[in-house]
Scaffold this active site. Structure first.
Site, PDB file in Angstrom:
ATOM      1  N   HIS A 137       5.029 -10.816   2.172  1.00  0.00           N
ATOM      2  CA  HIS A 137       6.218 -10.570   2.925  1.00  0.00           C
ATOM      3  C   HIS A 137       6.125  -9.266   3.718  1.00  0.00           C
ATOM      4  CE1 HIS A 137      10.112 -10.791   4.368  1.00  0.00           C
ATOM      5  NE2 HIS A 137      10.786 -11.715   3.474  1.00  0.00           N
ATOM      6  N   CYS A 138       5.030  -8.436   3.299  1.00  0.00           N
ATOM      7  CA  CYS A 138       4.832  -7.002   3.775  1.00  0.00           C
ATOM      8  C   CYS A 138       4.290  -7.372   5.334  1.00  0.00           C
ATOM      9  CB  CYS A 138       3.901  -6.053   3.021  1.00  0.00           C
ATOM     10  SG  CYS A 138       2.313  -6.648   3.010  1.00  0.00           S
TER      11      CYS A 138
END
Length: 462
Positions: A137-138
């Site tokens: 998700h980063c």
């Protein structure tokens, strides 16, 4: 080198705060067979995926978080570490595919390598195969991840950049003090109104995070194992409901989730209350000129979904009213402002704060419901048609379930992730969503009138 924003890095720190969670998001594309030769497919997928610089980069972190992590090129990139092959056991049905997908998504990505995996899956029933894309998700939010997924498909073209038209030189005009003061007053009052709205939104968000939801089995510690289930509903039915009751697609989706969670709580012997289901609803703040960027550009809203109401139409009206109120409360603006302010704070301070907060037993938010618009046209990979596109949300912050919604062609897919031990009934949650949409679609064919109380009543015999 490009530094991570505080929001991007926050997903790393949230993952670090709980050894049982993986902050990866994903999607499954189910394709018509037969599967192409794996070597040919790997070469083609590698070429398409690595055209995105982020997929060829690794994180460089700093000791003691003295600086934000940076994206740097991976000089030793080995595509075989990322494009992998698997097969599901017979009979290759959805249950087998989803059990395998849960096993893949629950494992953390190796931070010493680029933070993505692409699994090619054989052995599905009806001569089908699948591709599962998993990214941290980063790297990207749901909108950016969907855009990245479309790069795997035939005929992909880069989105046209949004450019400002050239400025025209305006003729000089004499300065009118009255006009100048009027414009200045309007600007200052506009800024004050926006600031006030953002402040109210910030207070709403703070209250949502600090005020505990009604106690239930929906929150608490999680294990490192997951369950995954999906359901797909007709976009034609959803749009018919939207037109009939003057609501949005998101309203319909959240109502279906509401009704199914209510059924889940009752099935577990728990009484649904007004404060039982405060939900994290991400909101995209991505501008058109950032459509192709791999990063996170989201704010949040924290509405209570109305599980206390037993009637699905009343739930729809309540969801619409609460989402309208949340949109007008300034929560979206406050979330963006808080993130912008955090980016101005020294990174060691924000990193420490996020990790500390992540270790606290969060009790305000109960579940996640994220809605991402997907391609409305059917896609192909090496000439094979993508039949289904199924989202996989992350699970963190002591949430035991999460729901992602993704539209594709003529369907809206709900992907449900759950803790293996604490949410063994994710299949029933999926069934309940389908049942709620079906009921709303049936109700949308009737004749309704407004009541003095502002609700809708079915006209008998209509």
């Amino acid at each position: 080198m490009e530094q991570l924003t505080i929001l991007d890095a926050g997903f790393l720190q949230a993952e670090d705060s709980d050894p049982h969670v993986s902050l990866a998001i994903g999607a499954i594309a189910v394709l018509a067979g037969p599967m192409p030769d794996f070597a040919v497919l790997t070469a083609e997928l590698a070429e398409r995926i690595t055209s995105v610089p982020r997929f060829t980069q690794v994180l460089r972190t700093h000791p003691l978080d003295l600086g934000a992590p940076e994206w740097v090129d991976d000089a030793s990139l080995d595509i075989s570490h990322h494009v992998r092959r698997a097969a599901v056991p017979r009979p290759g049905d959805d249950a087998a595919l989803f059990r395998w997908a849960a096993d893949v998504i629950e494992h953390r990505l190796d931070r010493d390598r680029p933070l993505w995996e692409c699994w090619v899956v054989d052995g599905l029933a009806h001569n089908r195969w699948a591709i599962l894309i998993k990214i941290h998700h980063c790297m990207a939010d749901g909108v950016a991840a969907t855009q990245l997924l479309t790069r795997l498909c035939d005929g992909y073209t880069e989105p046209a950049e949004t450019r400002r038209p050239p400025r025209r030189r305006l003729p000089a005009v004499p300065l009118n003090p009255v006009d100048w003061l009027t414009a200045a007053w309007r600007t200052s009052t506009g800024l004050t109104a926006a600031t006030t709205q953002a402040l109210h939104g910030a207070l709403d968000i703070a209250g949502g995070l600090l005020r505990p939801a009604a106690a239930s089995s929906l929150t608490g510690p999680v294990t490192d194992m997951r369950r995954y289930a999906t359901v797909e509903v007709s976009m034609h039915d959803v749009e018919k409901i939207c037109q009939r009751f003057e609501v949005t697609v998101n309203d319909v989706a959240l109502t279906a989730i509401t009704d199914s969670f209510r059924t889940m709580l009752l099935r577990r012997g728990e009484q649904p209350r007004r404060t039982s289901l405060r939900t994290l609803v991400p909101v995209s703040v991505r501008s058109g000129d950032a459509a192709g960027r791999a990063d996170n550009r989201v704010s949040i809203m924290l509405p209570y979904l109305p599980v206390e109401k037993s009637d699905v139409l009343q739930q729809l009206q309540a969801v619409h009213a609460r989402m309208t109120r949340a949109k007008g409360s300034g929560q979206r603006q406050a979330g963006s402002a808080l993130i912008a302010a955090a980016n101005a704070i020294p990174f060691p301070v924000t990193a420490w704060a996020v990790r500390t907060l992540g270790r606290l037993p969060q009790r305000g938010i109960v579940t996640l419901a994220t809605n991402v618009p997907g391609p409305r046209k059917r896609m192909r990979v090496l000439g094979r048609e993508v039949i289904r596109l199924l989202p996989i949300p992350p699970l963190a912050m002591r949430l035991r379930t999460g729901v992602a919604m993704l539209s594709y062609a003529d369907h809206l897919a709900f992907g449900i992730i759950g803790d293996y031990d604490a949410a063994p009934d994710v299949d029933e949650l999926a069934t309940g969503i389908e049942r709620a949409v079906s009921e709303l679609a049936e109700l949308s064919t009737g004749h309704w009138r407004s009541t003095p109380a502002g609700t809708l009543a079915l006209v008998q015999g209509g």
